[in-house]
Write a protein that holds these residues in place. Structure first.
Motif, short mmCIF file in Angstrom:
data_model
loop_
_atom_site.label_atom_id
_atom_site.label_comp_id
_atom_site.label_asym_id
_atom_site.label_seq_id
_atom_site.Cartn_x
_atom_site.Cartn_y
_atom_site.Cartn_z
N GLU A 45 -40.97 81.12 156.90
CA GLU A 45 -40.81 80.16 157.31
C GLU A 45 -41.26 80.33 158.83
O GLU A 45 -41.04 80.22 159.49
N VAL A 46 -42.14 81.14 158.41
CA VAL A 46 -42.60 81.98 160.08
C VAL A 46 -43.55 80.68 160.51
O VAL A 46 -43.12 80.86 162.36
N PRO A 47 -43.67 80.10 160.56
CA PRO A 47 -44.13 78.86 160.66
C PRO A 47 -43.56 78.12 161.94
O PRO A 47 -43.70 77.10 162.29
N ASP A 48 -42.33 77.71 161.16
CA ASP A 48 -40.47 77.35 162.36
C ASP A 48 -40.49 78.22 162.69
O ASP A 48 -40.04 77.45 164.16
N GLY A 49 -40.70 79.07 163.40
CA GLY A 49 -40.06 79.91 163.91
C GLY A 49 -40.94 79.79 166.06
O GLY A 49 -40.04 78.73 166.58
N PRO A 50 -42.20 79.38 166.25
CA PRO A 50 -42.83 78.72 167.00
C PRO A 50 -42.28 77.13 167.11
O PRO A 50 -42.29 77.22 168.62
N ARG A 51 -42.46 76.83 165.64
CA ARG A 51 -42.55 75.75 166.53
C ARG A 51 -40.82 75.19 167.08
O ARG A 51 -40.98 74.04 168.06
N ALA A 52 -39.45 75.77 166.13
CA ALA A 52 -38.62 75.65 167.75
C ALA A 52 -38.43 75.83 168.71
O ALA A 52 -37.95 75.41 170.06
N MET A 53 -39.69 76.55 169.22
CA MET A 53 -38.95 77.75 170.52
C MET A 53 -39.80 76.95 171.72
O MET A 53 -39.57 75.81 172.87
N ASP A 54 -40.96 75.65 170.45
CA ASP A 54 -42.11 74.18 171.06
C ASP A 54 -40.82 73.38 171.58
O ASP A 54 -41.05 72.71 172.16
N HIS A 55 -40.16 73.13 170.72
CA HIS A 55 -39.13 72.41 171.17
C HIS A 55 -37.74 72.47 171.42
O HIS A 55 -37.20 71.86 171.92
N ARG A 56 -37.94 73.56 172.49
CA ARG A 56 -36.78 74.25 172.96
C ARG A 56 -35.75 74.25 172.25
O ARG A 56 -34.39 74.31 173.19
N SER A 57 -35.65 74.31 171.02
CA SER A 57 -34.07 75.01 169.93
C SER A 57 -34.44 75.86 169.65
O SER A 57 -32.91 76.79 169.97
N ALA A 58 -35.03 76.81 170.20
CA ALA A 58 -35.29 78.30 170.13
C ALA A 58 -35.92 79.43 170.91
O ALA A 58 -36.94 78.79 171.86
N LEU A 59 -34.84 80.05 171.79
CA LEU A 59 -35.86 81.16 173.19
C LEU A 59 -36.49 82.50 171.95
O LEU A 59 -37.63 82.55 172.46
N LYS A 60 -35.68 82.88 171.03
CA LYS A 60 -36.44 83.85 170.27
C LYS A 60 -36.24 83.68 169.62
O LYS A 60 -34.83 83.81 168.67
N VAL A 61 -37.35 84.66 168.31
CA VAL A 61 -37.23 83.83 166.84
C VAL A 61 -37.78 85.64 166.23
O VAL A 61 -37.99 86.31 166.53
N ARG A 62 -36.41 85.19 165.43
CA ARG A 62 -36.51 87.10 164.74
C ARG A 62 -37.09 87.06 163.27
O ARG A 62 -36.27 85.70 162.56
N VAL A 63 -37.72 87.32 162.42
CA VAL A 63 -38.24 87.41 161.05
C VAL A 63 -37.73 88.62 160.39
O VAL A 63 -37.61 89.51 160.43
N THR A 64 -36.69 87.23 159.31
CA THR A 64 -35.77 88.33 158.30
C THR A 64 -36.66 88.26 157.08
O THR A 64 -37.32 87.66 156.85
N PHE A 65 -36.35 89.44 156.30
CA PHE A 65 -37.21 90.13 155.16
C PHE A 65 -36.36 89.24 153.40
O PHE A 65 -35.30 89.78 154.04
#
Length: 65
Positions: A45-65
């Motif tokens: 789901e890595v592409p969803d992280g920057p998208r969430a920040m762009d839509h202002r639903s997230a400030l900092k995104v963590r990638v979990t393994f």
């Protein structure tokens, strides 16, 4: 009249300067960086992280393994 005096500026954090000191504490769980992140994604789901920040639903995104 005075509303243009205040400015807010941001920039890239100098992570390379802090990483050698902080990474061992994070890996040994002395320091928990979790509270900094408000959104988590898996590797798929890595592409969803920057998208969430762009839509202002997230400030900092963590990638979990």
């Amino acid at each position: 009249m005075f509303d243009h005096i205040i400015a807010l500026r941001g920039g890239i954090a100098p992570i390379r300067a802090y990483m050698p000191k902080l990474l061992p504490d994070v890996l040994s769980e002395v320091f928990d960086p979790g509270p900094v992140f408000d959104y988590a994604v898996s590797l798929a789901e890595v592409p969803d992280g920057p998208r969430a920040m762009d839509h202002r639903s997230a400030l900092k995104v963590r990638v979990t393994f």
